[in-house]
Write a protein that holds these residues in place. Structure first.
Motif, PDB file in Angstrom:
ATOM      1  N   GLY A  43       0.786  -1.229   0.000  1.00 41.69           N
ATOM      2  CA  GLY A  43       0.000   0.000   0.000  1.00 41.69           C
ATOM      3  C   GLY A  43       0.816   1.276   0.000  1.00 41.69           C
ATOM      4  N   THR A  79       2.937   0.725  -8.347  1.00 41.92           N
ATOM      5  CA  THR A  79       1.714   1.088  -7.624  1.00 41.92           C
ATOM      6  C   THR A  79       0.482   0.833  -8.483  1.00 41.92           C
ATOM      7  N   SER A 135      -2.516  -1.622  -7.495  1.00 36.80           N
ATOM      8  CA  SER A 135      -3.898  -1.122  -7.460  1.00 36.80           C
ATOM      9  C   SER A 135      -4.814  -2.010  -8.288  1.00 36.80           C
TER      10      SER A 135
END
Length: 360
Positions: free
Chosen positions: A302, A324, A328
């Motif tokens: 995260g 990222t 996601s």
């Protein structure tokens, strides 16, 4: 007043009256240098040696560069402020491409190089897109320098695009591959220490081989990256602490060869590849793939792109955004399937029809 020789250079006149010069850096082998200080031939060899490359002494009949040729342009670029201000590892990378280009085309006049010539040169490497792109980049740098020096008015590489490689670069280690390496190399082994340093710091091999006790204070590892000059401060992971605790306390540099000397980056890469083979892992797994695995783990935990950059030292946001973004997408996919599964719990047996919310 006589100009001082470059740093670490020492010279003497032998019994035959010939001047001999050497690069003598503390902790490195002595390297012979051709010619006299500050000449193009001498400085090209000096920069190569400072960048970690081997330098072969020039023969007595070595020819001088001819003005206006690619040969002379490359030598001139090596002496430029732009090149001098590059990091040693970047200099080595540039030279690894510019020297073959110079060897093949050094006799040609820079003013005669046309766009179609550049396209033909890089097209010969079409079966190796990455190599083709490296050549194009090197020629672009040299042609830009030629324009700045007034050797030619235009840049024949302007508008030429890189080839699509169809590759995402070095393979990112999976958790299963990391676990298999751990099984083959227990805590206390140099191989386990190497993997823990790579995986839990996210640093390049050129920096990992320099890390030692001098870089650790109060549970935080601090190092200035060789390639970018970026300073990173990384709290030590418990697994890395366990590997470090298994080391003899007298070692300042953590990773040492079997002879008790620090690794060179290339030497470490070759040695680590052998450890991968010992773990019966597939070919293509490299130390850089563990740097990517470290970024992947941070993204999956995260962490934002900026948080990842604080660990890895990347200076380009685009380079870490892919981690990222991938994390996601993975999280969204799990969320989507959880929604489907939750809805499935409200279906009527045998019908496959989802119950209206009012009937659930």
């Amino acid at each position: 007043m006589m100009r001082k020789p470059p740093k670490y250079c020492q010279g003497f006149v032998d019994r035959h009256g010939k001047a001999r010069w050497y690069l003598r850096r503390p902790g490195f082998d002595r390297v012979p240098l051709p010619g006299l200080p500050w000449t193009p031939q001498f400085m090209a060899a000096y920069e190569a040696a400072m960048g970690g490359e081997s330098v072969a002494p020039a023969s007595a009949g070595s020819k001088r560069t001819k003005p206006g040729t690619v040969d002379a342009l490359v030598v001139n670029y090596y002496q430029s402020a732009e090149y001098q201000n590059l990091k040693p590892i970047t200099k080595k990378t540039y030279r690894s491409v510019m020297e073959p280009f110079r060897e093949q085309h050094g006799h040609r006049l820079v003013r005669d190089l046309q766009r179609e010539h550049v396209k033909a040169i890089v097209a010969k490497l079409a079966d190796r897109p990455a190599a083709s792109n490296n050549w194009l980049k090197a020629i672009k740098i040299l042609m830009r320098h030629a324009v700045e020096m007034g050797i030619r008015r235009d840049d024949p590489t302007a508008g030429l695009r890189k080839m699509r490689t169809g590759s995402t670069g070095f393979h990112t280690w999976t958790e299963a591959e990391i676990e298999r390496f751990y099984e083959a190399h227990p805590v206390g082994s140099r191989a386990r220490l190497a993997l823990d340093l790579l995986l839990h710091t996210g640093q390049r091999r050129a920096d990992v081989v320099r890390i030692g006790r001098q870089n650790v204070r109060n549970g935080v590892l601090t190092i200035t990256q060789q390639k970018t000059g970026t300073e990173v401060c990384i709290p030590l992971h418990p697994d890395l602490v366990a590997s470090l605790d298994a080391l003899p306390k007298k070692n300042m540099t953590f990773l040492l060869t079997e002879y008790g000397k620090p690794f060179t980056p290339d030497g470490f890469g070759n040695w680590f590849r052998d450890r991968v083979v010992e773990a019966k892992l597939p070919k293509g797994l490299s130390s850089h793939g563990l740097r990517k695995a470290a970024c992947r783990r941070l993204a999956e935990a995260g962490c934002s792109a900026n948080q990842i950059m604080a660990i890895s030292g990347h200076r380009n946001l685009k380079e870490v955004t892919r981690y990222t973004d991938a994390a996601s997408r993975s999280a969204l996919a799990r969320s989507a399937m959880n929604t489907v599964w939750n809805l499935a719990e409200g279906t009527e047996t045998g019908t496959g029809t989802v119950k209206p919310a009012s009937q659930v």
